[in-house]
Design a protein around this motif. Sequence first.
Motif, PDB file in Angstrom:
ATOM      1  N   ARG A  15       0.835  -1.210   0.000  1.00 52.61           N
ATOM      2  CA  ARG A  15       0.000   0.000   0.000  1.00 52.61           C
ATOM      3  C   ARG A  15       0.866   1.254   0.000  1.00 52.61           C
ATOM      4  O   ARG A  15       0.563   2.237  -0.698  1.00 52.61           O
ATOM      5  N   LEU A  16       1.945   1.242   0.759  1.00 51.06           N
ATOM      6  CA  LEU A  16       2.843   2.393   0.833  1.00 51.06           C
ATOM      7  C   LEU A  16       3.532   2.636  -0.508  1.00 51.06           C
ATOM      8  O   LEU A  16       3.546   3.760  -1.014  1.00 51.06           O
ATOM      9  N   VAL A  17       4.079   1.584  -1.096  1.00 51.15           N
ATOM     10  CA  VAL A  17       4.763   1.733  -2.386  1.00 51.15           C
ATOM     11  C   VAL A  17       3.775   2.164  -3.473  1.00 51.15           C
ATOM     12  O   VAL A  17       4.094   3.023  -4.299  1.00 51.15           O
ATOM     13  N   ARG A  24       4.279  11.727  -9.171  1.00 52.68           N
ATOM     14  CA  ARG A  24       5.151  11.885 -10.333  1.00 52.68           C
ATOM     15  C   ARG A  24       6.603  11.746  -9.894  1.00 52.68           C
ATOM     16  O   ARG A  24       6.931  11.987  -8.736  1.00 52.68           O
ATOM     17  N   ARG A  25       7.454  11.354 -10.813  1.00 54.41           N
ATOM     18  CA  ARG A  25       8.883  11.249 -10.508  1.00 54.41           C
ATOM     19  C   ARG A  25       9.374  12.576  -9.950  1.00 54.41           C
ATOM     20  O   ARG A  25       9.060  13.633 -10.484  1.00 54.41           O
ATOM     21  N   GLY A  26      10.121  12.492  -8.857  1.00 52.04           N
ATOM     22  CA  GLY A  26      10.665  13.691  -8.233  1.00 52.04           C
ATOM     23  C   GLY A  26       9.743  14.322  -7.204  1.00 52.04           C
ATOM     24  O   GLY A  26      10.155  15.195  -6.460  1.00 52.04           O
ATOM     25  N   GLU A  27       8.481  13.898  -7.164  1.00 51.07           N
ATOM     26  CA  GLU A  27       7.559  14.421  -6.152  1.00 51.07           C
ATOM     27  C   GLU A  27       7.767  13.688  -4.842  1.00 51.07           C
ATOM     28  O   GLU A  27       8.196  12.537  -4.826  1.00 51.07           O
ATOM     29  N   GLU A  28       7.429  14.360  -3.763  1.00 50.53           N
ATOM     30  CA  GLU A  28       7.493  13.745  -2.447  1.00 50.53           C
ATOM     31  C   GLU A  28       6.230  14.094  -1.677  1.00 50.53           C
ATOM     32  O   GLU A  28       5.488  14.993  -2.064  1.00 50.53           O
ATOM     33  N   VAL A  58      12.817   3.588  -1.086  1.00 46.07           N
ATOM     34  CA  VAL A  58      12.210   4.836  -0.621  1.00 46.07           C
ATOM     35  C   VAL A  58      13.300   5.787  -0.164  1.00 46.07           C
ATOM     36  O   VAL A  58      14.260   5.386   0.495  1.00 46.07           O
ATOM     37  N   ASP A  59      13.131   7.037  -0.529  1.00 48.74           N
ATOM     38  CA  ASP A  59      14.027   8.102  -0.083  1.00 48.74           C
ATOM     39  C   ASP A  59      13.316   8.871   1.030  1.00 48.74           C
ATOM     40  O   ASP A  59      12.140   9.230   0.886  1.00 48.74           O
ATOM     41  N   VAL A  60      14.012   9.089   2.131  1.00 46.97           N
ATOM     42  CA  VAL A  60      13.471   9.808   3.275  1.00 46.97           C
ATOM     43  C   VAL A  60      14.278  11.085   3.459  1.00 46.97           C
ATOM     44  O   VAL A  60      15.501  11.035   3.601  1.00 46.97           O
ATOM     45  N   VAL A  61      13.592  12.215   3.432  1.00 49.76           N
ATOM     46  CA  VAL A  61      14.244  13.510   3.626  1.00 49.76           C
ATOM     47  C   VAL A  61      13.663  14.143   4.877  1.00 49.76           C
ATOM     48  O   VAL A  61      12.455  14.362   4.976  1.00 49.76           O
ATOM     49  N   THR A  76      12.294   5.952  -4.920  1.00 57.38           N
ATOM     50  CA  THR A  76      13.530   6.098  -5.687  1.00 57.38           C
ATOM     51  C   THR A  76      13.324   5.488  -7.080  1.00 57.38           C
ATOM     52  O   THR A  76      12.326   4.804  -7.330  1.00 57.38           O
ATOM     53  N   VAL A  77      14.282   5.711  -7.952  1.00 56.69           N
ATOM     54  CA  VAL A  77      14.242   5.095  -9.279  1.00 56.69           C
ATOM     55  C   VAL A  77      14.241   3.577  -9.129  1.00 56.69           C
ATOM     56  O   VAL A  77      13.484   2.867  -9.811  1.00 56.69           O
ATOM     57  N   VAL A  78      15.060   3.076  -8.221  1.00 50.91           N
ATOM     58  CA  VAL A  78      15.120   1.630  -7.964  1.00 50.91           C
ATOM     59  C   VAL A  78      13.775   1.131  -7.420  1.00 50.91           C
ATOM     60  O   VAL A  78      13.290   0.074  -7.814  1.00 50.91           O
ATOM     61  N   GLY A  79      13.162   1.901  -6.532  1.00 51.91           N
ATOM     62  CA  GLY A  79      11.875   1.534  -5.968  1.00 51.91           C
ATOM     63  C   GLY A  79      10.773   1.514  -7.006  1.00 51.91           C
ATOM     64  O   GLY A  79       9.915   0.627  -7.019  1.00 51.91           O
ATOM     65  N   ARG A  80      10.800   2.504  -7.895  1.00 55.85           N
ATOM     66  CA  ARG A  80       9.788   2.563  -8.951  1.00 55.85           C
ATOM     67  C   ARG A  80       9.930   1.355  -9.875  1.00 55.85           C
ATOM     68  O   ARG A  80       8.953   0.720 -10.261  1.00 55.85           O
TER      69      ARG A  80
END
Length: 99
Positions: A15-17, A24-28, A58-61, A76-80
């Motif tokens: 569900r999270l992924v 969209r790519r680059g959105e957070e 997942v990238d966490v900022v 991330t690209v890898v996650g997508r």
Amino acid sequence: MDDLDPVIHAPARLRLVATLAALRRGEEISFPKVQQLLGMTAGNLSTHVRKLEDAGYVDVVKTHSGRKPVTYLSLTVVGRRAFEDYTAALDDLLRGAGA
């Protein structure tokens, strides 16, 4: 079932992924917003985010808005790519491909 990524396959992580893949790519998206959308406790969500982060999905900022800490999540690209592979494997499974 062997082609289904076990990191993504857990229901809460799926569900999270899927939620992050809808961006969209680059959105957070902020951690509290994801928590609200998924109806998860902060601790439970944090545990699943960590597992996905450790896998590179997942990238966490962590930043601040004024004095208040804010955490943002993105795929991330890898996650997508992992999610795309997962959904393709699931589609194959549901269609009976490879059986």
